[in-house]
Design an enzyme around this catalytic site. Structure first.
Site, PDB file in Angstrom:
ATOM      1  N   THR A   1       0.835  -1.211   0.000  1.00 17.10           N
ATOM      2  CA  THR A   1       0.000   0.000   0.000  1.00 17.10           C
ATOM      3  C   THR A   1       0.869   1.260   0.000  1.00 17.10           C
ATOM      4  O   THR A   1       0.687   2.158  -0.829  1.00 17.10           O
ATOM      5  CB  THR A   1      -0.905  -0.007   1.258  1.00 17.10           C
ATOM      6  OG1 THR A   1      -1.540  -1.277   1.319  1.00 17.10           O
ATOM      7  CG2 THR A   1      -1.931   1.078   1.216  1.00 17.10           C
TER       8      THR A   1
ATOM      9  N   GLY B   1     -10.192  -1.500   6.203  1.00 17.12           N
ATOM     10  CA  GLY B   1      -8.781  -1.366   5.825  1.00 17.12           C
ATOM     11  C   GLY B   1      -7.943  -0.581   6.822  1.00 17.12           C
ATOM     12  O   GLY B   1      -6.802  -0.240   6.560  1.00 17.12           O
TER      13      GLY B   1
ATOM     14  N   GLU C   1      -4.748  -4.230  10.167  1.00 20.02           N
ATOM     15  CA  GLU C   1      -4.116  -5.293   9.384  1.00 20.02           C
ATOM     16  C   GLU C   1      -4.892  -6.597   9.589  1.00 20.02           C
ATOM     17  O   GLU C   1      -5.575  -6.769  10.604  1.00 20.02           O
ATOM     18  CB  GLU C   1      -2.689  -5.551   9.892  1.00 20.02           C
ATOM     19  CG  GLU C   1      -1.850  -4.330  10.085  1.00 20.02           C
ATOM     20  CD  GLU C   1      -1.224  -3.861   8.802  1.00 20.02           C
ATOM     21  OE1 GLU C   1      -1.120  -4.664   7.865  1.00 20.02           O
ATOM     22  OE2 GLU C   1      -0.851  -2.680   8.729  1.00 20.02           O
TER      23      GLU C   1
ATOM     24  N   LYS D   1       7.006   3.105  18.354  1.00 19.94           N
ATOM     25  CA  LYS D   1       6.958   4.536  18.020  1.00 19.94           C
ATOM     26  C   LYS D   1       7.393   5.393  19.214  1.00 19.94           C
ATOM     27  O   LYS D   1       8.123   6.368  19.058  1.00 19.94           O
ATOM     28  CB  LYS D   1       5.542   4.911  17.569  1.00 19.94           C
ATOM     29  CG  LYS D   1       5.181   4.315  16.200  1.00 19.94           C
ATOM     30  CD  LYS D   1       3.706   4.461  15.900  1.00 19.94           C
ATOM     31  CE  LYS D   1       3.359   4.015  14.488  1.00 19.94           C
ATOM     32  NZ  LYS D   1       1.910   3.928  14.258  1.00 19.94           N
TER      33      LYS D   1
ATOM     34  N   GLY E   1      -2.327   5.184   6.506  1.00 21.62           N
ATOM     35  CA  GLY E   1      -2.996   5.332   5.201  1.00 21.62           C
ATOM     36  C   GLY E   1      -1.983   5.527   4.090  1.00 21.62           C
ATOM     37  O   GLY E   1      -0.855   5.974   4.322  1.00 21.62           O
TER      38      GLY E   1
END
Ligand code: HSE
Length: 424
Positions: free
Chosen positions: A13, A178, A181, A196, A293
């Protein structure tokens, strides 16, 4: 001026989004794309680039100056990145797990080979967060970074609250749309936020933090009842990454928390991310935006690539981009040493003395109760008890919890959550 040749490893993606943005850029030429399955039909024109299923074709091509890694994973990818750096390639990566686990080694190797590694897309998706910490806020001593760093869990918790649905239903919906996962473990069990937060802590405090020492709790035990009772108490539940400089050391953790409804982070909904940074000169800065995204993440990756491509024409630019981080790992403070107010939900038999036992367990461990609620009785005669404590030492609460768990009237501990604490 000749175009700078770049190679992309991974055409999922994000990789597809990156290629879309780079295809028409006059400064760059995508010479190679490395994919897992060459024959897979794709929703993008690949006629102007070479396609391979062997990433070494890209890494070994001397013409490629910038390697874009959007494949993810750590084992073979770490090896590949090492080889690429040794071959003198600059790297742009979106891989938070790689940077969180192997950042120290990667940056040291990059320094020795005079190349640059950029990773804006690794944290906060499209939000320019890494560059803000690394460059925009350089004049500050950062005391705290706290935020919502995972779009999937924020989507799930928002859906549970807005539509009073359960965790499983909200997860299935996030997967259908979407956001989550197919294997959502990294997101819902807090690994993604731990990676993160480790990266943010390392950048903010100038020391690599050992990711294994970062406390982590996921959201899969949170029920719609927790969300609605938290709301009655004046809170919303959010998955939070927190990195704070404290006199005892670095407090770095990833877990759900109850946030006061009026806190700015509490109003961040859906798949968005939001980060609060507290700096000595600037005060509090909050950044909000799409944390995941295709195109937001591609925006961050390509921003790094363009910055790099512009700098490649400057003499001796590499040190400018090197994050100033001490490569010795330090450990985050043990969670037992911290202080929080707690939310606790558990089930007990609906018999005399349950609340008295509870009170004694808290008294023994010097924990003060703030609110207490008993709601309903299940078919098998259990009562759900929910409470909030005043701020207390983590070790004290853990001791009380062990005692409550061992009482014969306790059927099951549902969940314990921490309440967000404003910095002193
Ligand atoms: N899986 C991440 C999230 C996106 O849900 O926010 C990439 O970091």
């Amino acid at each position: 001026m000749s175009k700078i040749a770049v190679g992309i490893i991974g055409l999922g993606t994000v990789g597809t989004g990156v290629l879309k943005l780079l295809m028409d850029d006059p400064r760059l030429r995508v010479k190679w794309v490395a994919v897992r399955e060459i024959k897979r039909p794709r929703d993008i024109d690949l006629s102007r680039t070479r396609v391979t299923d062997n990433p070494l074709d890209v890494v070994n091509d001397p013409e490629v100056e910038i390697l874009i890694e959007v494949a993810g994973g750590v084992g073979p990818i770490f090896e590949l990145m090492r080889t690429a750096i040794e071959r003198g390639k600059h790297i742009v990566t979106a891989n938070k797990e790689l940077i969180a686990k192997h950042g120290a080694e990667i940056f040291q190797l990059a320094q020795r080979n005079n190349v640059t590694v950029l990773f804006e897309a690794a944290v906060g998706g499209g939000i320019p967060l890494i560059s803000t910490l690394q460059r925009g806020l350089q004049a500050n001593r950062i005391s705290r970074v706290a935020g919502i760093l995972n779009g999937t869990t924020n989507y799930i918790l928002t859906a549970m609250e807005d539509r009073r649905i359960g965790f499983e239903e909200a997860l299935a919906e996030a997967q259908r749309l979407g956001f989550a996962e197919a294997n959502p473990r990294d997101d819902i069990e807090g690994f993604d936020v731990a990676y993160k937060t480790t990266i943010l802590a390392s950048l903010a405090f100038g020391r690599f933090v050992d990711v294994e020492s970062v406390y982590r709790q996921g959201i899969s035990d949170i029920t719609d009842l927790d969300i609605s009772i938290a709301k009655e108490f004046g809170y919303r539940i959010k998955m939070i990454g927190l990195a704070e400089r404290r006199p005892e050391g670095l407090d770095v953790r990833a877990h759900p928390m109850l946030l006061p409804v009026h806190h700015l982070l509490a109003s961040v909904e859906g798949a968005n991310n939001a980060i609060f940074i507290s700096g000595s000169a600037v005060g509090d800065v909050m950044l909000v935006g799409p944390g995941a995204g295709q195109m937001p993440t591609a925006s961050a990756v390509v921003g790094d690539v363009i910055n790099l491509a512009s700098a490649l024409h400057l003499p001796d630019f590499a040190p400018y981009f090197q994050p100033a981080i001490d490569c010795e790992h330090s450990r985050a403070c043990p969670i037992e040493d911290s202080e929080s107010a707690f939310y606790l939900r558990f089930e007990a038999s609906d018999t005399p003395g349950v609340i008295g036992n509870l009170g004694r367990a808290f008294e023994t461990h010097n924990v003060s109760l703030h609110s207490l609620l008993q709601r309903g009785v299940t078919r098998d005669g259990a009562a759900t008890i929910v409470l909030l404590t005043h701020p207390t030492r983590e070790a004290g609460f853990a001791g009380a919890l062990r005692e409550i768990e061992s009482q014969p009237t306790t059927r099951r501990i549902g969940i314990a959550l921490r309440v967000f604490r404003q910095p002193a």
